[in-house]
Design an enzyme around this catalytic site. Sequence first.
Site, mmCIF file in Angstrom:
data_model
loop_
_atom_site.group_PDB
_atom_site.id
_atom_site.type_symbol
_atom_site.label_atom_id
_atom_site.label_comp_id
_atom_site.label_asym_id
_atom_site.label_seq_id
_atom_site.Cartn_x
_atom_site.Cartn_y
_atom_site.Cartn_z
ATOM 1 N N HIS A 234 -4.903 -15.920 -27.112
ATOM 2 C CA HIS A 234 -3.879 -16.973 -27.021
ATOM 3 C C HIS A 234 -4.461 -18.329 -26.653
ATOM 4 C CE1 HIS A 234 -1.130 -13.702 -27.428
ATOM 5 N NE2 HIS A 234 -1.430 -13.199 -26.249
ATOM 6 N N ARG A 291 1.118 -33.892 -21.165
ATOM 7 C CA ARG A 291 -0.200 -34.500 -20.900
ATOM 8 C C ARG A 291 -0.921 -34.711 -22.229
ATOM 9 N NH1 ARG A 291 -3.052 -30.048 -22.410
ATOM 10 N NH2 ARG A 291 -2.170 -28.052 -21.808
HETATM 11 P P1 ADP Z 1 0.455 -20.697 -22.683
HETATM 12 O O1 ADP Z 1 1.351 -21.671 -21.986
HETATM 13 O O2 ADP Z 1 -0.124 -19.669 -21.779
HETATM 14 O O3 ADP Z 1 -0.553 -21.357 -23.573
HETATM 15 P P2 ADP Z 1 2.296 -20.301 -24.906
HETATM 16 O O4 ADP Z 1 3.717 -19.985 -24.642
HETATM 17 O O5 ADP Z 1 1.979 -21.725 -25.286
HETATM 18 O O6 ADP Z 1 1.415 -19.857 -23.641
HETATM 19 O O7 ADP Z 1 1.724 -19.331 -26.033
HETATM 20 C C1 ADP Z 1 0.350 -19.288 -26.370
HETATM 21 C C2 ADP Z 1 0.162 -18.471 -27.642
HETATM 22 O O8 ADP Z 1 0.635 -17.125 -27.451
HETATM 23 C C3 ADP Z 1 0.948 -18.982 -28.848
HETATM 24 O O9 ADP Z 1 0.274 -20.008 -29.536
HETATM 25 C C4 ADP Z 1 1.055 -17.719 -29.679
HETATM 26 O O10 ADP Z 1 -0.132 -17.435 -30.375
HETATM 27 C C5 ADP Z 1 1.260 -16.635 -28.623
HETATM 28 N N1 ADP Z 1 2.710 -16.430 -28.367
HETATM 29 C C6 ADP Z 1 3.426 -16.908 -27.337
HETATM 30 N N2 ADP Z 1 4.717 -16.523 -27.420
HETATM 31 C C7 ADP Z 1 4.823 -15.782 -28.529
HETATM 32 C C8 ADP Z 1 5.904 -15.094 -29.173
HETATM 33 N N3 ADP Z 1 7.132 -15.092 -28.664
HETATM 34 N N4 ADP Z 1 5.636 -14.428 -30.326
HETATM 35 C C9 ADP Z 1 4.386 -14.406 -30.846
HETATM 36 N N5 ADP Z 1 3.332 -15.016 -30.300
HETATM 37 C C10 ADP Z 1 3.535 -15.701 -29.153
#
Ligand code: ADP
Length: 504
Positions: A234, A291
Amino acid sequence: MIKKILIANRGEIAVRIIRSCNEMGIKTVAVYSEVDRTSQHVFYADEACCIGGDSASESYLNIDKIIAVAKQCSVDAIHPGYGFLSENAEFARRCEQEGIVFVGPNTESIETMGDKISSRKTMIAAGIPVVPGTSEKLAPEDLLRVCDNIGLPIIIKATAGGGGKGMRLVRERADVLEAYQTARSEARSSFGNDTVYIEKYIEAPHHVEFQILGDKHGNVVHLFDRECSVQRRHQKIIEESPSPYITPEVRQKMGEVAVRAAKAVNYVGAGTVEFLVDKDYNFYFLEMNTRLQVEHPITEEVLGIDIVKEQIHIANGKKLRFEQKDIVQHGHAIECRICAEDTDNGFIPSVGVVRYVHVPQGIGVRIDSYIYEGYEIPVFYDPMIGKLIVWATNREYALERMQRVLKEYKISGIKTNIGYLCRLIGIPDFVKGNYTTHFLEKNAARIAKKIPENETANNEDIAIMAAYIDYLMNMEENVPKTLQDNRPISRWREFGKRKGILRI
Ligand code: ADP
């Protein structure tokens, strides 16, 4: 008007911010930890103050120390960069109380968007599509019922989450409770907050985000999209702009929604609205980062806009310099994150002294980094040591350029992911722009394939090292005076000259 800025950060982003300040005639103050005494941001700034300690919590996360230096150096503003205190509402509030401009949004936006549950609620109220799921703190007794309502697979996420931590994918009903407990304990240890919630797991989505800018007069524009689907655990590794996936119609709709999302929290400054896009081009709000993002340079390259300068312009209370219709994407940019890590050995961080660096050059090449020969990479911080950014008139040319510059980029003394990135960008689905967030998982074995010992790339690396050692051994101070005039030209030195790595 801001005349002097303290940069509450280190590494490449501190150097990058100082560069924009220099162009604007703004004086800069760097802060650094004990171990960062020799970090490049210290030399780049007009003034530098040691804030002690080595670990982040003793230094770059220490609000009191940073505020004390800001006052002592009489700065007008603090730029927090990314990471560290950049999304810390308490820090933004302290700056305000001390009469120092925080180059970022207001504390309310940071608080609302910094918590995934409250940002979901705010977005739902503003009519923004969010990933289906819950918007309340989850109790164990509700788990199975909520799961059945949403339908498996689901993802359990920490409301305070970031950097891909505190997230658990669940495909089987029997695994829900265990995943819930693990997500909570990871969230507790990483963020000191164990509140988790559930989202529907979107299968093989694209991560597409929109850069936005808002001023203090209620104007908001978007600076278009970045595709960030190449992720490991991720976390992004390669980003490109424009996204090779979304269509012009989807791009336009997403841009409008991103602006609405920012307006819903009276957003001021630079921010990023992240979306997941599914196979039918449905898109869902994921989160907003309040940010500057690591990957902001690809937007800068495609638009010709310096986002740091715009942040400072906005912090000065000025109106945005452009309207939406003036912002046009031009060409294609790709960024690779260069990390000091051992990609053949579980991606463990690689620390030590940088012995040799050959930086690629040429048209459309940008390196945002802070390492230099002789610099010792400390163990305490993020393993990212720089970013390699290329721009070209279209994606095909940008890829060709990235392939060339990755081969040209040589760093020795520490292990880096450059070879890994080289193999990654050659994978056919990446070349075609046909990839989702599952790309790395799907292609892990092919990318991990090591180059056999006898292939030219390896021999060339060794030869370059030999040329460099030869150069060091033949430097004037290392050669007895009597031999200096009659030195034969070594074939290694010749090789180094031909390859452009030695100029003497
Ligand atoms: P963080 O804040 O830890 O970076 P995010 O919510 O931005 O977490 O999610 C990071 C990554 O995790 C996304 O770009 C995606 O690849 C995966 N991800 C997060 N939520 C989902 C979801 N509901 N379904 C599929 N993949 C997800």
